[in-house]
Design an enzyme around this catalytic site. Structure first.
Site, mmCIF file in Angstrom:
data_model
loop_
_atom_site.group_PDB
_atom_site.id
_atom_site.type_symbol
_atom_site.label_atom_id
_atom_site.label_comp_id
_atom_site.label_asym_id
_atom_site.label_seq_id
_atom_site.Cartn_x
_atom_site.Cartn_y
_atom_site.Cartn_z
ATOM 1 N N HIS A 51 5.897 13.040 -28.436
ATOM 2 C CA HIS A 51 4.888 13.796 -27.687
ATOM 3 C C HIS A 51 5.196 15.306 -27.610
ATOM 4 C CE1 HIS A 51 1.956 14.870 -24.679
ATOM 5 N NE2 HIS A 51 2.919 15.312 -23.884
ATOM 6 N N ARG B 134 -4.059 22.184 -12.201
ATOM 7 C CA ARG B 134 -3.283 21.275 -13.038
ATOM 8 C C ARG B 134 -3.666 21.362 -14.512
ATOM 9 N NH1 ARG B 134 -0.209 16.402 -11.298
ATOM 10 N NH2 ARG B 134 -0.303 16.230 -9.043
ATOM 11 N N HIS C 119 -1.800 20.889 -25.313
ATOM 12 C CA HIS C 119 -1.968 19.439 -25.377
ATOM 13 C C HIS C 119 -3.222 18.965 -26.111
ATOM 14 C CE1 HIS C 119 1.463 19.172 -22.778
ATOM 15 N NE2 HIS C 119 1.345 17.869 -22.646
ATOM 16 N N ASN D 26 -1.791 21.333 -19.248
ATOM 17 C CA ASN D 26 -2.166 20.769 -20.550
ATOM 18 C C ASN D 26 -2.134 21.812 -21.661
ATOM 19 O OD1 ASN D 26 -2.541 18.000 -20.118
ATOM 20 N ND2 ASN D 26 -4.439 18.437 -19.021
ATOM 21 N N LYS E 241 1.864 11.957 -10.295
ATOM 22 C CA LYS E 241 0.981 11.077 -11.063
ATOM 23 C C LYS E 241 1.788 9.871 -11.512
ATOM 24 C CE LYS E 241 -2.484 14.091 -13.171
ATOM 25 N NZ LYS E 241 -3.045 14.519 -14.475
ATOM 26 N N HIS F 16 -2.694 15.913 -28.517
ATOM 27 C CA HIS F 16 -3.310 14.587 -28.372
ATOM 28 C C HIS F 16 -4.025 14.182 -29.655
ATOM 29 C CE1 HIS F 16 -3.268 15.155 -23.738
ATOM 30 N NE2 HIS F 16 -2.188 14.530 -24.158
ATOM 31 N N GLU G 142 -5.916 17.221 -8.931
ATOM 32 C CA GLU G 142 -6.582 17.650 -10.154
ATOM 33 C C GLU G 142 -8.097 17.746 -10.011
ATOM 34 O OE1 GLU G 142 -5.462 15.554 -13.745
ATOM 35 O OE2 GLU G 142 -5.886 17.375 -14.872
ATOM 36 N N ARG H 33 0.823 -1.231 0.000
ATOM 37 C CA ARG H 33 0.000 0.000 0.000
ATOM 38 C C ARG H 33 0.847 1.267 0.000
ATOM 39 N NH1 ARG H 33 -2.117 -3.513 3.281
ATOM 40 N NH2 ARG H 33 -3.956 -4.594 2.496
ATOM 41 N N LYS I 71 5.813 23.802 -12.291
ATOM 42 C CA LYS I 71 4.925 22.643 -12.129
ATOM 43 C C LYS I 71 4.675 22.380 -10.645
ATOM 44 C CE LYS I 71 3.686 18.006 -13.446
ATOM 45 N NZ LYS I 71 3.814 16.850 -14.344
ATOM 46 N N GLU J 38 7.978 20.161 -24.301
ATOM 47 C CA GLU J 38 7.336 20.287 -22.987
ATOM 48 C C GLU J 38 7.936 21.468 -22.221
ATOM 49 O OE1 GLU J 38 4.139 19.029 -21.545
ATOM 50 O OE2 GLU J 38 4.979 17.297 -22.568
HETATM 51 N N1 LIG Z 1 3.268 10.998 -14.806
HETATM 52 C C1 LIG Z 1 3.180 12.112 -15.503
HETATM 53 O O1 LIG Z 1 2.768 13.156 -15.007
HETATM 54 C C2 LIG Z 1 3.621 12.082 -16.939
HETATM 55 C C3 LIG Z 1 3.790 13.283 -17.634
HETATM 56 C C4 LIG Z 1 4.262 13.232 -18.942
HETATM 57 C C5 LIG Z 1 4.525 12.006 -19.543
HETATM 58 N N2 LIG Z 1 4.337 10.849 -18.842
HETATM 59 C C6 LIG Z 1 4.621 9.543 -19.455
HETATM 60 O O2 LIG Z 1 6.002 9.476 -19.765
HETATM 61 C C7 LIG Z 1 6.179 8.583 -20.861
HETATM 62 C C8 LIG Z 1 7.104 9.214 -21.866
HETATM 63 O O3 LIG Z 1 8.347 9.474 -21.242
HETATM 64 P P1 LIG Z 1 9.674 9.666 -22.091
HETATM 65 O O4 LIG Z 1 9.437 10.660 -23.159
HETATM 66 O O5 LIG Z 1 10.751 9.883 -21.112
HETATM 67 O O6 LIG Z 1 9.787 8.277 -22.861
HETATM 68 P P2 LIG Z 1 10.558 6.898 -22.541
HETATM 69 O O7 LIG Z 1 10.568 6.609 -21.093
HETATM 70 O O8 LIG Z 1 9.968 5.891 -23.448
HETATM 71 O O9 LIG Z 1 12.044 7.230 -22.999
HETATM 72 C C9 LIG Z 1 12.278 7.543 -24.352
HETATM 73 C C10 LIG Z 1 13.449 6.728 -24.917
HETATM 74 O O10 LIG Z 1 14.668 7.252 -24.426
HETATM 75 C C11 LIG Z 1 15.479 6.214 -23.881
HETATM 76 N N3 LIG Z 1 16.308 6.837 -22.842
HETATM 77 C C12 LIG Z 1 15.910 7.270 -21.632
HETATM 78 N N4 LIG Z 1 16.912 7.907 -21.015
HETATM 79 C C13 LIG Z 1 17.976 7.864 -21.849
HETATM 80 C C14 LIG Z 1 19.300 8.366 -21.786
HETATM 81 N N5 LIG Z 1 19.716 9.082 -20.729
HETATM 82 N N6 LIG Z 1 20.128 8.135 -22.821
HETATM 83 C C15 LIG Z 1 19.696 7.452 -23.919
HETATM 84 N N7 LIG Z 1 18.448 6.960 -24.042
HETATM 85 C C16 LIG Z 1 17.598 7.176 -23.026
HETATM 86 C C17 LIG Z 1 14.475 5.201 -23.391
HETATM 87 O O11 LIG Z 1 15.040 3.940 -23.297
HETATM 88 C C18 LIG Z 1 13.414 5.267 -24.487
HETATM 89 O O12 LIG Z 1 13.788 4.488 -25.589
HETATM 90 C C19 LIG Z 1 4.821 8.262 -21.416
HETATM 91 O O13 LIG Z 1 4.448 6.972 -21.015
HETATM 92 C C20 LIG Z 1 3.919 9.306 -20.756
HETATM 93 O O14 LIG Z 1 2.603 8.836 -20.559
HETATM 94 C C21 LIG Z 1 3.892 10.879 -17.558
HETATM 95 ZN ZN LIG Z 2 2.887 16.541 -22.167
#
Ligand SMILES: NC(=O)c1ccc[n+]([C@@H]2O[C@H](COP(=O)([O-])OP(=O)(O)OC[C@H]3O[C@@H](n4cnc5c(N)ncnc54)[C@H](O)[C@@H]3O)[C@@H](O)[C@H]2O)c1
Ligand SMILES: [Zn+2]
Length: 337
Positions: A243, A220, A227, A224, A133, A231, A212, A111, A202, A175
């Site tokens: 993205h 929050r 966004h 977006n 999140k 999307h 939210e 938990r 943020k 972003e």
């Molecule tokens: N929780 C939240 O508030 C929130 C906000 C925005 C996005 N997200 C989520 O985050 C995800 C996207 O994150 P992302 O863009 O980091 O993508 P990701 O985690 O898929 O990473 C992108 C790529 O970069 C590679 N990588 C990571 N660090 C590296 C490094 N230092 N050197 C070389 N390669 C590296 C990874 O292996 C992957 O192939 C989505 O699932 C999205 O839904 C969550």
């Molecule tokens: Zn975003």
């Protein structure tokens, strides 16, 4: 290294930003006083962390297809077999996929056990790892299962970004560009100040709206910004856009839309284009975009309970605006073709 306080009521924590910031990890861990540390990452990630405490590494698969309940189940089982307990700590090292998945597993295991987030993508540093999140995807949709679970600390070591592929850097910049318009605060010139400033913005937004509240049009929801179109471009599917690249296009679109509704000046729209140029981001719709399809997709956006809904800039800042006339949306799409 810059330390930014994330003032979540009852669960404040610090984010450390800078080259070599990972050196803060040992002190953070010692303060948490765990018996053992579970490090979650994926194979082949060039960035790793070390600790003198008893630790074990738990790899998950790479990429969005690994962000599943199955991965969460597997992580929790492996932790249990190792004897991880409530007094212990998880350290997540990777992009948003790793920090979201490990975050949700940490929120659920016993938990809830403490987690330290070590984002290694720019997008992770300015967005995914901050705010509490966590969650995973279902076959039925992205991020459908999750929890709010605040980390004990976030460590953004800019050295990790040296190996990040160009497209992932661009995605993070998209972003980051967004934060230039949310509060009017200057982000600074070097990446360290920009990331720290984005986290601060943020942090303040989420501290006022931790879970939210849907009726809060300046909480929050403002995160977006850019966004809604992003999307639609992403679910429209056929485009090769990361993205943050889609968010960048969404930002100029939102600026054009706000101008069409006479909420902001021509100058302010130019400011949006200038910031995108600063990060070498595209500010036009991809070739072959279908405006009607994009409008249909934006009508189905999860915020759109009341007709077309957007986060828009205006005389008193950025806020959520409902019932936006379709004619203005069309004009704004035309302006970014
Ligand atoms: N929780 C939240 O508030 C929130 C906000 C925005 C996005 N997200 C989520 O985050 C995800 C996207 O994150 P992302 O863009 O980091 O993508 P990701 O985690 O898929 O990473 C992108 C790529 O970069 C590679 N990588 C990571 N660090 C590296 C490094 N230092 N050197 C070389 N390669 C590296 C990874 O292996 C992957 O192939 C989505 O699932 C999205 O839904 C969550
Ligand atoms: Zn975003």
């Amino acid at each position: 290294v810059i330390t930014v306080e994330v003032p979540v009521p009852g669960a404040s924590y610090d984010a450390y930003v800078g080259e070599g910031a990972v050196e803060a990890l040992e002190k953070v861990l010692v303060d948490l006083a765990p018996q053992r540390v579970a490090i979650v990452s994926h194979r082949g990630l060039p960035f790793t962390v070390r600790t003198a405490l008893p630790s074990k590494r738990f790899d998950i698969g790479q990429g969005e297809t690994s962000k599943t309940l199955r991965t969460v189940g597997s992580l929790c089982s492996r932790w249990a077999r190792w004897g991880l307990s409530r007094g212990d700590v998880v350290v997540a090292v990777g992009g948003g996929v790793v920090t979201d998945t490990a975050g949700f597993a940490a929120a659920s295991y016993h938990r809830g056990i403490p987690i330290v987030q070590v984002p290694t993508t720019l997008l992770g540093m300015v967005d995914a790892a901050i705010g509490g999140k966590t969650g995973v995807n279902l076959p039925e949709g992205k991020n459908l299962v999750g929890a709010f679970w605040q980390p004990s600390a976030v460590i953004c070591d800019l050295d990790a970004l040296r190996t990040l592929p160009d497209r992932e850097v661009a995605s993070g910049y998209g972003e980051l560009a967004k934060y230039h318009f949310l509060t009017g605060a200057e982000l600074g010139l070097d990446l360290e100040s920009q990331v720290a400033a984005a986290i601060k913005i943020k942090a303040d937004v989420i501290a006022d709206d931790v879970r939210e509240d849907p009726s809060n049009t300046r909480g929050r929801a403002i995160l977006n910004y850019g966004h809604t179109l992003a999307h639609a471009l992403e679910t429209g599917g056929r485009f090769d856009l990361r993205h943050g690249e889609a968010v960048a296009i969404g930002l100029v679109f939102a600026a054009e839309l706000a101008r069409s509704m006479e909420r902001i000046s021509d100058q302010r729209v130019q400011d949006h284009r200038r910031v995108l140029q600063q990060y070498s981001l595209h500010d036009r719709l991809p070739a072959g975009s279908d405006p009607q399809l994009l409008i249909d997709l934006m009508r189905r956006d999860k915020k759109a309970l009341h007709g077309l809904t957007f986060v828009l800039d205006g005389p008193t800042g950025v806020e959520m605006v409902r019932d936006v006339p379709e004619i203005d949306v069309r004009k704004a799409l035309e302006a970014i073709r």
